[in-house]
Scaffold this active site. Structure first.
Site, PDB file in Angstrom:
ATOM      1  N   GLU A 182     -66.349  66.603  98.774  1.00 26.41           N
ATOM      2  CA  GLU A 182     -67.118  65.941  99.818  1.00 26.41           C
ATOM      3  C   GLU A 182     -68.184  66.942 100.267  1.00 26.41           C
ATOM      4  OE1 GLU A 182     -64.867  64.695 103.251  1.00 26.41           O
ATOM      5  OE2 GLU A 182     -66.679  63.911 104.199  1.00 26.41           O
ATOM      6  N   ARG A 238     -51.988  72.772  96.333  1.00 27.82           N
ATOM      7  CA  ARG A 238     -53.263  73.403  96.644  1.00 27.82           C
ATOM      8  C   ARG A 238     -53.065  74.911  96.745  1.00 27.82           C
ATOM      9  NH1 ARG A 238     -55.584  70.411 100.244  1.00 27.82           N
ATOM     10  NH2 ARG A 238     -57.012  71.904 101.105  1.00 27.82           N
ATOM     11  N   LYS A 240     -62.534  73.744 105.004  1.00 31.61           N
ATOM     12  CA  LYS A 240     -63.967  73.783 105.312  1.00 31.61           C
ATOM     13  C   LYS A 240     -64.207  73.696 106.804  1.00 31.61           C
ATOM     14  CE  LYS A 240     -64.663  70.650 102.084  1.00 31.61           C
ATOM     15  NZ  LYS A 240     -65.247  69.617 101.215  1.00 31.61           N
TER      16      LYS A 240
END
Ligand code: ATP
Ligand code: MG
Length: 564
Positions: free
Chosen positions: A36, A263, A273
């Protein structure tokens, strides 16, 4: 590319791919990396990039770079550009396969109408709070609202008017009609469209109705004929809905298969982020590419190589359980790479003048020094020597502590590749600080050898003061003080762990003359000091070096301990 390296690790995802190809479910492999564009990519994304592009390359397939740009309020062009730069720098290429989820908005909308027509979606007038309140919990089923039984024709009319902009934000949603009593909360009639009167960085002002991620993502994958849709573990519970969307929209076979992996979490590192943005916005770091940041651009500016990052990704592999990786493994991969490749240089970061009393004033001689003892083909360079030199402050002690073998009055040391010198005394300023160390050299030791076999216990690096080039050095420490970023006292958040001393700037450093004209991102080993990389701030002014990593590698020891 990583894929051309031998011994690409086998993991459960690659096993699935091999099997799918073997049984003929797919003839080719298509993966995607779907960021994104709401921030810069970080080392966690690098793991995903290496995995997706690596698998595609290994099986002769293709990996798409796709912007998952369904949330217009947080997305920016700056991020889009940084993502492409970072993926390329890591060594991967998407060719013509660059896509934007927002380019599929029209198709996605069409499937929304189709779902309504099939009785599989309805327009709901509940507010976000009402939806949440009726959703139930892990132990209680959800409760349907009255809109659930709305006739399809009415939903269709409302949905079209939602698109036409007739209703304000938050007043209506389109929801999938599945099962309000499902054991999986994600299946309790999730919202698939929301009204949002906001322009989109890629789609412009065409839309005031935006699809939700969980609805959009499977459709993006299906449109692009993705075969293996690899994502992180938190999406495991969303997989039934992923499959539902593709089935109910009746997309062609073979359907993409979602596969989840753990992850990357790293010690001393925040990875989201959102948190990285906070560090930038609150001025804890200078920018997204601050060399302390775990962003790909930060690591690059710090002096990391793409090879080291790919090697790291390979070594950590992929697993199905979350864990924390020691950041020292990343540094270990980097040291291994730089040790092979970085040219050795002399630099003095905290200078102290050393005067060779019996060396003729005005005389200069050059010594040949190996560029890289690890690489015979790297050749040598000439380093000038003269009467006045710079050495490190810590390489001299007027009153040496026990086991101190470096320079002190009466002691003899080796100046690397030059001569043996013996300390004769010091010069002090009015305050009693040593401002100059005096010594004599032995001309018979030219090149730094000890012809009579006398014992020399220390070898120092040095620079000719008249020839040295001025520089600034930036020394970095970890951005967080504790290995687990979430390890804080009650009532505090992760920011309580920020290390206030993560940057030390040393002005007044000196480097050898061969470094004049060094370009940003060039990497070197400063002998005895660490690996350094030229910072872009050097452009046009004093050379600025970032310390990439120190020389000492404790990883091998840690690994040994873990095994035993
Ligand atoms: P963040 O939580 O840092 O904001 P994100 O998951 O929201 O990350 P996306 O842009 O949605 O960021 O992620 C793009 C791809 O990168 C996704 O497929 C995601 O699963 C993967 N990814 C993100 N963070 C990690 C991580 N720490 N380890 C491995 N893969 C990751
Ligand atoms: Mg995300």
């Amino acid at each position: 590319m990583a894929s051309n390296e031998p011994n690409v690790s086998q993991d459960f995802i690659r096993e699935i791919v091999v099997e799918d190809l073997k049984v003929g479910k797919h003839r080719t492999v298509i993966t995607r990396f779907p960021p994104e564009p709401n921030g810069y990519l970080h080392i966690g994304h690098a793991k995903s990039i290496c995995l997706n592009f690596g698998i595609a390359a290994q099986f002769g397939g293709q990996c798409n770079l796709r912007y998952d740009d369904t949330n217009p309020t947080k997305e920016e062009q700056e991020y889009i550009e940084s993502i492409e730069r970072d993926v390329r720098w890591l060594g991967f290429e998407w060719g013509t396969h660059l896509y934007f989820a927002s380019d599929y908005f029209e198709q996605m909308y069409g499937w929304g109408e189709k779902l309504i027509g099939k009785g599989k979606a309805y327009v709901c007038d509940c507010t976000a709070d009402e939806v949440r309140e009726r959703r139930g919990t892990l132990t209680e089923p959800g409760r349907p609202c009255a809109h659930r039984e709305r006739p399809a024709a009415e939903s269709l009319d409302l949905f079209r008017r939602m698109r036409a902009g007739e209703f304000p934000d938050g007043t209506r949603t389109l929801r999938a009609k599945i099962d309000m009593a499902s054991g999986n909360i994600n299946m309790r009639d999730p919202v698939i469209y929301r009204i949002l009167h906001a322009p989109h960085p890629h789609a412009g002002s065409a839309w005031c109705l935006y699809p939700m991620y969980d609805y959009a993502h499977p459709l993006e994958d299906a449109i692009e004929r993705i075969t293996h849709s690899i994502c992180t573990l938190e999406f495991e519970d969303h997989r039934p809905f992923y499959d539902w969307v593709i089935d109910e929209c009746e997309l062609p076979e073979p359907h993409p298969r979602q596969i989840e992996f753990a992850r990357l979490n790293l010690t001393y590192t925040v990875m989201s982020k959102r948190k990285l943005l906070q560090l930038v916005q609150e001025g804890v770091v200078r920018s997204w590419d601050d060399p302390r940041m775990p962003t790909i651009s930060g690591l690059r500016r710090r002096g990391f190589t793409p090879e080291a990052i790919r090697d790291f990704a390979d070594r950590i592999g992929v697993a199905k359980r979350d864990s924390m990786v020691d950041v020292q493994l990343l540094e270990h991969c980097l040291r291994e790479d730089l040790n092979r490749r970085a040219m050795r240089k002399f630099a003095v970061l905290r200078p102290l003048k050393l005067v060779v009393e019996n060396y003729p004033e005005g005389q200069v001689e050059y010594f040949e020094v190996a560029n890289n003892p690890e690489d015979a083909t790297a050749g040598t360079r000439s380093v000038p020597f003269s009467r006045e030199l710079w050495i490190e402050q810590e390489d001299f002690r007027e009153a040496p502590p026990p086991k101190y073998f470096r320079l002190y009055p009466g002691n003899e040391v080796r100046l690397r590749s030059a001569y043996l010198v013996r300390c004769t005394g010091v010069v002090k300023d009015a305050a009693g600080n040593v401002v100059e160390v005096r010594c004599t050299y032995d001309p018979a030791t030219r090149g730094g050898g000890a012809p009579d076999g006398r014992k020399i216990q220390a070898t120092l690096h040095w620079l000719s003061a008249a020839h040295a080039v001025p520089a600034e050095a930036r020394l970095y420490d970890r951005l967080l003080a504790k290995p687990d970023p979430g390890d804080v006292e009650e009532g505090q958040n992760w920011k309580a762990n920020i290390n206030p001393d993560s940057l030390e700037v040393l002005a007044g450093c000196w480097v050898e003359p061969t470094l004049s004209g060094a370009k940003p991102e060039e990497r070197f080993q400063f002998e005895r000091l660490g690996y350094f990389c030229v910072d872009p701030d050097s452009a046009g002014g004093t050379l600025v070096f970032n310390r990439t990593v120190t020389l000492r590698d404790t990883w091998a020891r840690i690994e040994q301990k873990q095994k035993s």
